[in-house]
Design a protein around this motif. Structure first.
Motif: not given
Ligand SMILES: Nc1ncnc2c1ncn2[C@@H]1O[C@H](COP(=O)(O)OP(=O)(O)OP(=O)(O)O)[C@@H](O)[C@H]1O
Ligand SMILES: [Mg+2]
Length: 308
Positions: A159, A162-163, A166-172, A183, A306
């Motif tokens: 997480e 990802l931060d 600069q990608l949202p953490t739910n992208f995992r 992305q 982003t």
């Protein structure tokens, strides 16, 4: 205060010397992040075809925290050098020292602990991610392999990465095909930085992307370089990109290093005819227009959205 003064005095002549030589030389007492000495690389021949010497007698130094741009026309040997530096290709002569350890000829087993120290970002973000792994698994894989982390710690690290990109953490939970090119490249960068390498090799990391996306990914790389402080070998055929990121530039022509020096020196006062030709062939040779382009690029970078 006294100490600071004497430090500056001893540092100054070295800086002046380096500047006048235009070369990135190892700082006294500092182990270079990367040092190539007399490196030649040959591709083996096949079916009675002779082998091909793609790189001849190349030497350069990248000090910790420095960014070196490696430029040259298509086929000049840039990716060959990038692959050899990351141990993906053997060298036929010379040494490749990463943090003072020569990796040339090291067995994969001996190489393993060193693997933490460097990482590579490839040109094609689609091909460099495993399509069957979720983004979280892709980013976490090196951490999983090298550090025995608990599930919760691993999740936290992923997480955080990802931060950082600069990608949202739910992208995992997503898969590579559910992401845009920009992305995906951010994911590639997060994975590369997961073990906090001291050297990042980036082989044309933005050339597969749209110009506007390219600018934002470059801005991100620049921010991360300052934040993490890694040294970087940045391969590009785009001199405008190299100018933004690199403190030093090395110019390759048909596998031979024809020129290297500080970015300003190489771009403003190129000594070699090949470098001059490269500069003349750059998309915007007019300085006024170039300045305007740079402003536009900086504005784009400043926008730093982003979404891509
Ligand atoms: N696997 C290989 N086997 C034999 N020759 C190769 C191989 N890979 C690359 N070469 C040759 O080595 C030379 C250098 O290739 P390399 O990929 O390093 O160039 P490059 O500077 O990265 O070019 P580009 O800007 O197009 O990516 C080229 O002449 C290429 O044809
Ligand atoms: Mg290449």
């Amino acid at each position: 205060m006294e100490d600071d003064g004497s430090l500056q005095i001893t540092d100054a002549p070295r800086a002046v010397l380096r500047e006048s030589a235009g070369l990135a030389t190892p700082d006294a007492g500092v182990v270079p992040a990367l040092q190539l000495t007399g490196v030649s690389i040959e591709y083996p021949g096949r079916f009675r075809q002779p082998g091909f010497k793609a790189v001849s007698d190349v030497s350069f130094v990248i000090n910790p925290g420095e960014v070196m741009g490696l430029v040259g026309e298509s086929g000049s040997g840039k990716s060959t050098i990038a692959r050899a530096v990351t141990g993906l290709l053997p060298v036929s002569a010379g040494s490749v020292d990463i943090n003072g350890t020569n990796i040339a000829g090291l067995s994969p087993k001996k190489m393993l602990p060193l693997r933490r120290k460097f990482a590579i970002v490839f040109q094609d973000p689609a091909a460099s991610l495993n399509p069957r792994m979720s983004i979280g698994e892709s980013i976490g894989e090196p951490l999983f392999l090298h550090e025995k982390l608990s599930r919760a710690d691993l999740d936290r690290r992923v997480e955080g990465l990802l931060d950082d990109v600069q990608l949202p953490t739910n992208f995992r939970n997503r898969y590579p095909h559910e992401l845009s090119g920009g992305q995906r490249q951010r994911v590639g960068i997060a994975r590369a930085l997961s073990l906090r390498p001291s050297l990042l090799v980036a082989d044309e990391p933005t050339s597969a992307l749209d110009v506007s996306v390219q600018a934002r990914v470059l801005a991100l790389l620049q921010d991360l370089q300052q934040q993490y402080g890694f040294a970087c070998l940045f391969v590009s055929h785009d001199l405008a990109v190299v100018e933004i990121l690199a403190s030093h530039i090395a110019v390759l022509n048909k596998g031979i290093m024809v020129e290297q020096g500080s970015t300003e020196q190489v771009l403003k006062y190129p000594q070699d005819a090949y470098t001059r030709r490269l500069l003349a062939a750059a998309p915007v040779p007019d300085p006024a227009e170039q300045a305007q382009r740079r402003e536009q690029r900086n504005a784009l970078m400043a926008a730093g959205s982003t979404v891509e």
